[in-house]
Each structure stands twice: as C-alpha cells, then as structure tokens.
Design an enzyme around this catalytic site. Structure first.
Site, PDB file in Angstrom:
ATOM      1  N   GLU A 148       0.853  -1.189   0.000  1.00  0.00           N
ATOM      2  CA  GLU A 148       0.000   0.000   0.000  1.00  0.00           C
ATOM      3  C   GLU A 148       0.890   1.241   0.000  1.00  0.00           C
ATOM      4  O   GLU A 148       1.856   1.307   0.750  1.00  0.00           O
ATOM      5  CB  GLU A 148      -0.907   0.000   1.237  1.00  0.00           C
ATOM      6  CG  GLU A 148      -1.758   1.242   1.407  1.00  0.00           C
ATOM      7  CD  GLU A 148      -2.650   1.531   0.211  1.00  0.00           C
ATOM      8  OE1 GLU A 148      -2.615   2.682  -0.291  1.00  0.00           O
ATOM      9  OE2 GLU A 148      -3.361   0.606  -0.246  1.00  0.00           O
ATOM     10  N   ASP A 160      -7.299   1.826  -8.515  1.00  0.00           N
ATOM     11  CA  ASP A 160      -7.654   3.149  -9.050  1.00  0.00           C
ATOM     12  C   ASP A 160      -7.871   3.027 -10.550  1.00  0.00           C
ATOM     13  O   ASP A 160      -6.979   2.572 -11.274  1.00  0.00           O
ATOM     14  CB  ASP A 160      -6.514   4.129  -8.759  1.00  0.00           C
ATOM     15  CG  ASP A 160      -6.898   5.578  -9.030  1.00  0.00           C
ATOM     16  OD1 ASP A 160      -7.729   5.818  -9.928  1.00  0.00           O
ATOM     17  OD2 ASP A 160      -6.356   6.469  -8.356  1.00  0.00           O
ATOM     18  N   GLU A 168     -15.620  -3.723  -2.073  1.00  0.00           N
ATOM     19  CA  GLU A 168     -16.542  -4.696  -2.638  1.00  0.00           C
ATOM     20  C   GLU A 168     -17.847  -4.731  -1.845  1.00  0.00           C
ATOM     21  O   GLU A 168     -18.940  -4.778  -2.413  1.00  0.00           O
ATOM     22  CB  GLU A 168     -15.894  -6.075  -2.649  1.00  0.00           C
ATOM     23  CG  GLU A 168     -16.683  -7.129  -3.393  1.00  0.00           C
ATOM     24  CD  GLU A 168     -15.881  -8.416  -3.578  1.00  0.00           C
ATOM     25  OE1 GLU A 168     -16.474  -9.401  -4.066  1.00  0.00           O
ATOM     26  OE2 GLU A 168     -14.674  -8.425  -3.245  1.00  0.00           O
TER      27      GLU A 168
END
Length: 214
Positions: free
Chosen positions: A68, A118, A195
């Site tokens: 990340e 993204d 999700e």
C-alpha cells in the site's frame, strides 16, 4: 478520493514489526523472511487490509505480502494487524506499485491480487492503471510460470480495458465474469471493503483471473 493525512502515521509504520522497511534487501530471499518455503501471494493496493488479513487467517500455509502506498491507509491496516499477533504469515510494505520488481525476484511470487484498483479514467493516465501493459510486463518479472493475477473491480470501463490489455499482451484468461456474486466463481470469495460497499449500492462486481504468456 481525498485521503486524510493522519499525524504520526509514518512514525507508527516505521516502528512496526509487521511492516518490512528494507524491502529491496529481501529480493529473492522472501522465504527467509517467513522462515519457510510456502507459496507467496501479494496484494498490490491492499487498502485497509480486510481482504489480505482474511486470506492470511484462512490460509496459514501461504505467505502474504500486502502493498500500500498511502501511509494513512496502511496505518488502518496496521491497527487491524496488531490485534491479531497470532497471524504469522503476513507482512506489509509501504511502497509504490511500479517498484515491485525491485522487491521480488524472478519466479518468486505465486499469485498477485489486484482489488478495486484506481481506474485512472482519463486516457492520458492509462499507463498508470495496474492492469496496463506496462504493469503486466512488471508482473511477468516476478510471477512464476504458472502464477496468476486475480483482478476485481466494479468499474466496467476499467474491466473492459483490463481484459483487452491482457488479451493483447498474450495473457491467458482463465476466468472472466461481469457479475461475480451471481456466478459459479463466487464460492469462497473474500470481499474487500470496497466490494462490500459497492455491492450494497447494487454494483455488479467484475472479476478475471489471468496467467502470463508461456
């Protein structure tokens, strides 16, 4: 999406034993980091870590590395991680995705997860999408020959782009569905934060699994 800067995030990450800080020195030696020869799965853009922590919890015989780039987001994943010290098969890295070949060696990774990346919707930013030809080439540099990429998104334009790019680059599409939750492939599916959010809103989830060219 505007990310809130959290004071002290970088300092907390730098002090954590669950974060790999000198990642490039472990290239080709990740089995030494984990202390075993189990398969290595990585998630690029792991967000707050819900998905990869569940995967690590359910699959103790697989080693996981979550990547990340945003400190404020990684901190949230780290807070979850600190609550489960018994998980021994998961580490985090704060880094940009384009440096993945500096961190993992050829044939070192068995699987890559790309979850709700993204979309970079403007054409001029297409090369920044994690399923662009530029990134697919990087993945071939670290994936084993039989290694796979598992990609999920609610963004249909990004999914169409990703399928087309994979085909153009010679990747084999093993699974393709534009409605994951109502398909045969949903069994055992672990949902990410996005999700869950998008599903509640009625968005269909697109998913593909691809294998690199022989």
């Amino acid at each position: 999406m505007r990310l809130r800067n959290i004071p002290g995030a970088r300092e907390s990450i730098a002090e954590s034993d669950y974060v790999i800080h000198d990642e490039t020195t472990h290239k080709g030696k990740w089995h030494e980091v984990f202390g075993n020869n189990n398969p290595i799965h990585i998630e690029i853009g792991m967000g707050k870590g819900t998905f990869i922590m569940e995967m690590a919890r359910n699959n103790p015989d697989i080693n996981y590395v979550g990547i990340e780039k945003y400190s404020s987001v990684l901190l949230r994943a780290l807070e979850k991680r600190e609550q489960e010290p018994d998980i021994k098969n998961l580490y985090f890295i704060r880094m940009e995705a384009e440096y993945v070949e500096d961190v993992f060696d050829k044939d070192e990774v068995d699987r890559i997860y790309l979850n709700f990346s993204d979309p970079w919707p403007k054409d001029r930013n297409a090369k920044r999408r994690l399923t662009s030809d530029r990134f697919l080439k990087r993945y071939t540099g670290i994936l084993k020959k039989e290694g796979t990429i598992h990609f999920k998104t609610d963004n249909i334009d990004l999914f169409d782009f990703s399928v087309e790019t994979a085909e153009t680059c010679g990747w084999q599409i093993l699974v393709e569905t534009r409605d994951l939750h109502n398909s045969e492939y949903n069994e055992g599916n672990i949902m990410t934060e996005y999700e869950k959010k998008f599903s509640v809103l009625g968005h269909k989830i697109n998913m593909m699994i691809i294998k690199q060219p022989v």
